[in-house]
Write a protein that holds these residues in place. Structure first.
Motif, PDB file in Angstrom:
ATOM      1  N   UNK A  31      38.106  71.063  44.942  1.00  0.00           N
ATOM      2  CA  UNK A  31      37.579  70.440  46.158  1.00  0.00           C
ATOM      3  C   UNK A  31      36.055  70.351  46.150  1.00  0.00           C
ATOM      4  N   UNK A  32      35.516  70.008  44.997  1.00  0.00           N
ATOM      5  CA  UNK A  32      34.079  69.800  44.881  1.00  0.00           C
ATOM      6  C   UNK A  32      33.256  71.037  44.632  1.00  0.00           C
ATOM      7  N   UNK A  33      33.888  72.184  44.474  1.00  0.00           N
ATOM      8  CA  UNK A  33      33.147  73.434  44.261  1.00  0.00           C
ATOM      9  C   UNK A  33      32.435  73.419  42.912  1.00  0.00           C
ATOM     10  N   UNK A  34      31.352  74.193  42.823  1.00  0.00           N
ATOM     11  CA  UNK A  34      30.595  74.299  41.578  1.00  0.00           C
ATOM     12  C   UNK A  34      31.132  75.443  40.724  1.00  0.00           C
ATOM     13  N   UNK A  35      31.399  75.152  39.493  1.00  0.00           N
ATOM     14  CA  UNK A  35      31.858  76.199  38.571  1.00  0.00           C
ATOM     15  C   UNK A  35      30.765  77.240  38.350  1.00  0.00           C
ATOM     16  N   UNK A  36      29.504  76.837  38.543  1.00  0.00           N
ATOM     17  CA  UNK A  36      28.374  77.734  38.273  1.00  0.00           C
ATOM     18  C   UNK A  36      28.120  78.689  39.443  1.00  0.00           C
ATOM     19  N   UNK A  37      28.892  78.531  40.516  1.00  0.00           N
ATOM     20  CA  UNK A  37      28.750  79.434  41.664  1.00  0.00           C
ATOM     21  C   UNK A  37      29.869  80.461  41.726  1.00  0.00           C
ATOM     22  N   UNK A  38      30.639  80.569  40.662  1.00  0.00           N
ATOM     23  CA  UNK A  38      31.763  81.510  40.623  1.00  0.00           C
ATOM     24  C   UNK A  38      31.410  82.664  39.680  1.00  0.00           C
ATOM     25  N   UNK A  39      31.206  83.823  40.241  1.00  0.00           N
ATOM     26  CA  UNK A  39      30.749  84.975  39.451  1.00  0.00           C
ATOM     27  C   UNK A  39      31.879  85.671  38.700  1.00  0.00           C
ATOM     28  N   UNK A  40      33.108  85.196  38.871  1.00  0.00           N
ATOM     29  CA  UNK A  40      34.249  85.858  38.221  1.00  0.00           C
ATOM     30  C   UNK A  40      34.636  85.212  36.899  1.00  0.00           C
ATOM     31  N   UNK A  41      34.095  84.043  36.609  1.00  0.00           N
ATOM     32  CA  UNK A  41      34.525  83.292  35.430  1.00  0.00           C
ATOM     33  C   UNK A  41      33.874  83.836  34.160  1.00  0.00           C
ATOM     34  N   UNK A  42      34.609  83.691  33.053  1.00  0.00           N
ATOM     35  CA  UNK A  42      34.114  84.141  31.751  1.00  0.00           C
ATOM     36  C   UNK A  42      34.056  82.973  30.782  1.00  0.00           C
ATOM     37  N   UNK A  43      32.984  82.911  30.025  1.00  0.00           N
ATOM     38  CA  UNK A  43      32.715  81.820  29.090  1.00  0.00           C
ATOM     39  C   UNK A  43      32.577  82.392  27.681  1.00  0.00           C
ATOM     40  N   UNK A  44      33.187  81.714  26.701  1.00  0.00           N
ATOM     41  CA  UNK A  44      33.137  82.178  25.309  1.00  0.00           C
ATOM     42  C   UNK A  44      32.750  81.042  24.382  1.00  0.00           C
ATOM     43  N   UNK A  45      31.752  81.291  23.541  1.00  0.00           N
ATOM     44  CA  UNK A  45      31.488  80.455  22.374  1.00  0.00           C
ATOM     45  C   UNK A  45      31.917  81.270  21.162  1.00  0.00           C
ATOM     46  N   UNK A  46      33.088  80.987  20.593  1.00  0.00           N
ATOM     47  CA  UNK A  46      33.628  81.849  19.532  1.00  0.00           C
ATOM     48  C   UNK A  46      33.063  81.568  18.143  1.00  0.00           C
TER      49      UNK A  46
END
Length: 542
Positions: free
Chosen positions: A51-66
């Motif tokens: 619903x238009x939310x920013x992914x960069x405003x979610x402190x629970x997400x994890x990002x991986x560059x393997x």
């Protein structure tokens, strides 16, 4: 607020990661601008689903560059999260510590690149040093890990007697291949002192277990992003080198994140050594949400020569539907994206404008030229094979078309398909391409070859005929823009094997076909004709 932290997150002008030299064509550093385009497409997909939310405003997400190299993806993710989490975590040091210890992770592909990535992300090659912008790490690696991995050699037929580290006698194979990546043991079994290019992310039978070993049992990544190594660095080069980027893609998807976004060579669209099963899986995968394609050489990665161009894709675990295809040209979108099924054809047709043309051609359900064209080595003779300069003294001479010259051999030297020697033939070069940024020829000039003639594997026998007239008409047909356009849809590199003729209809040879007649035969519009002729040039001698 730490001045060190504030300095590290300022814009860099010029950005050092836009200037760093590539290690090689298989380990390519991603320009920051390109990395940000990939992050933009992730953010758009997240916003669509939330619903238009920013992914960069979610402190629970994890990002991986393997398979991190310069650390550019991790750095740009961190920069975006730093802005997006200002309201939730107003203290800069607390925010940076949270992002870099809880959200952003990487696996270095070599010891060197792990140090570069840590320097890019933490402002220090040691995450726990006083110079690091993170104050919560107690170990030097932080969340950018590197593990020295050995290849697992199998299939050896040559052995030597040696000793293990304790001096015990052992028998060791010397000419095997790695069971995970296919690397040559002769090239890369060279001890700990040199890089083995045994990448941790693909040298495993269980990628989930490998990730648990590296980051802990409870680690689940939401976004896996990056630019994997493209091919084996074991002495192969160009088209002869074995691609491995598909192995990274498959393991990333197996981890079942929310998103996978990766940039790879585009050869998998229609060809590529060892990529048939990968292409089939990708075309059938309805989680493929976007493909952004750069067909022009050097366009995506300036100065890096990757034949067939590059592209990046977005795989969305929760998406089920057609894929939006966007073509880029000179760094800008070429038209609007078009959503279509990837499995409409057995290869991926990269040009949206080509699809309706191809649909008209295939609608007639005619046989295709791939059924006429020979496989590699039509007469069993290798490229480097040459005969005598003249037929003098040869009992039963056969004229031989070979690499860069014509020679003569005895009929007894023809290894296979001896019956073809006395037929009319049309020969086509197996390799056709230039170093130009844009290929517009796609096929070499056909050679009409008469009885008592043969060729090495430099050529394919594109057709066999009873008469010279038929052979000449066929050669004229192969030179049309219409034919070469259809070939281009299946030809991503210089290589032109039998398969590239898989869309070309086997028309009746009752005339000398012209492009105008072919356009009319397949009811092509003026716009479709203009598109074909914008992509395919006349042969230089026409």
């Amino acid at each position: 607020m730490s001045g060190q932290v504030a300095l590290s997150l300022q814009n860099r002008n010029p950005d050092v990661l836009s200037c760093i030299a590539n290690l090689s064509n298989d380990e390519v550093f991603t320009p920051p601008g390109f990395a940000n385009q990939m992050l933009d497409i992730v953010a758009e997909a997240w916003a669509d689903a939330h619903h238009g939310a920013s992914i960069w405003a979610d402190s629970s997400l994890r990002f991986l560059d393997p398979f991190t190299k310069s650390g550019v993806f991790l750095r740009e993710i961190t920069s975006r999260l730093n802005e997006g989490l200002r309201d939730e975590l107003p203290d800069l040091q607390e925010r940076v510590d949270h992002i870099l210890t809880k959200q952003v992770f990487g696996v270095g592909i070599t010891q060197l690149t792990s140090l570069i990535a840590r320097r890019s992300l933490y402002c220090s090659k040691r995450a726990s040093s006083t110079h690091s912008i993170v104050k919560s790490f107690t170990d030097a690696d932080g969340n950018i890990l590197f593990e020295h991995v050995e290849h697992t050699w199998v299939g050896a037929t040559d052995f030597l007697e040696t000793a293990d580290a304790d001096g015990n006698p052992v028998t060791k194979g010397t000419n095997g291949r790695c069971k995970y990546c296919g690397a040559s043991q002769k090239a890369l079994d060279r001890g700990n002192e040199l890089e083995t290019h045994a990448y941790a992310f693909i040298h495993t039978d269980d990628i989930k277990a490998r990730i648990a070993e590296l980051f802990g049992d409870d680690m689940q990544f939401d976004v896996i992003i990056g630019n994997p190594p493209y091919q084996l660095d074991d002495g192969g080069h160009n088209n002869s080198a074995t691609p491995i980027y598909q192995l990274f893609v498959e393991n990333a998807v197996a981890l079942n994140p929310k998103f996978v976004v990766m940039v790879t060579p585009s050869r998998w669209f229609a060809g590529g050594r060892g990529l048939d099963k990968y292409r089939e899986r990708m075309l059938k995968d309805r989680h493929m949400r976007n493909i952004v394609d750069y067909p022009k050489l050097y366009d995506g990665f300036p100065g890096v020569k990757i034949r067939g161009g590059i592209s990046y894709f977005l795989w969305d675990r929760d998406y089920d539907g057609p894929c939006a295809i966007q073509t880029m040209w000179d760094g800008k979108p070429l038209g609007e994206p078009v959503s279509r099924r990837l499995d409409q054809f057995d290869v991926f047709v990269r040009w949206n404008e080509a699809v309706p043309i191809l649909e008209k051609v295939l609608a007639r359900a005619e046989p295709v030229l791939a059924a006429r064209v020979s496989s590699q080595k039509p007469f069993g003779l290798r490229t480097f094979f040459h005969g005598s300069a003249t037929p003098a003294g040869i009992k039963d001479p056969v004229k031989l078309y070979g690499s860069q010259r014509v020679s003569w051999i005895d009929r007894s030297e023809v290894v296979q398909n001896l019956q073809w020697v006395d037929q009319w033939k049309v020969l086509m070069s197996r390799v056709q391409g230039t170093s130009a940024a844009v290929e517009r020829i796609f096929l070499g000039k056909p050679i009409v070859s008469g009885p008592t003639e043969a060729c090495t594997e430099t050529y394919l026998v594109a057709g066999l005929f009873k008469t010279e007239t038929e052979a000449k008409r066929y050669a004229i047909y192969l030179r049309t823009r219409f034919v070469r356009f259809l070939v281009s849809l299946r030809k991503g590199t210089q290589d032109a094997p039998r398969g590239v003729y898989g869309f070309v209809p086997d028309v009746p040879l009752d005339r000398e076909w012209t492009d105008s007649e072919l356009y009319e035969r397949y009811d092509l519009t003026a716009e479709e004709v203009a598109f074909i002729e914008s992509k395919v040039a006349l042969h230089t001698d026409e």
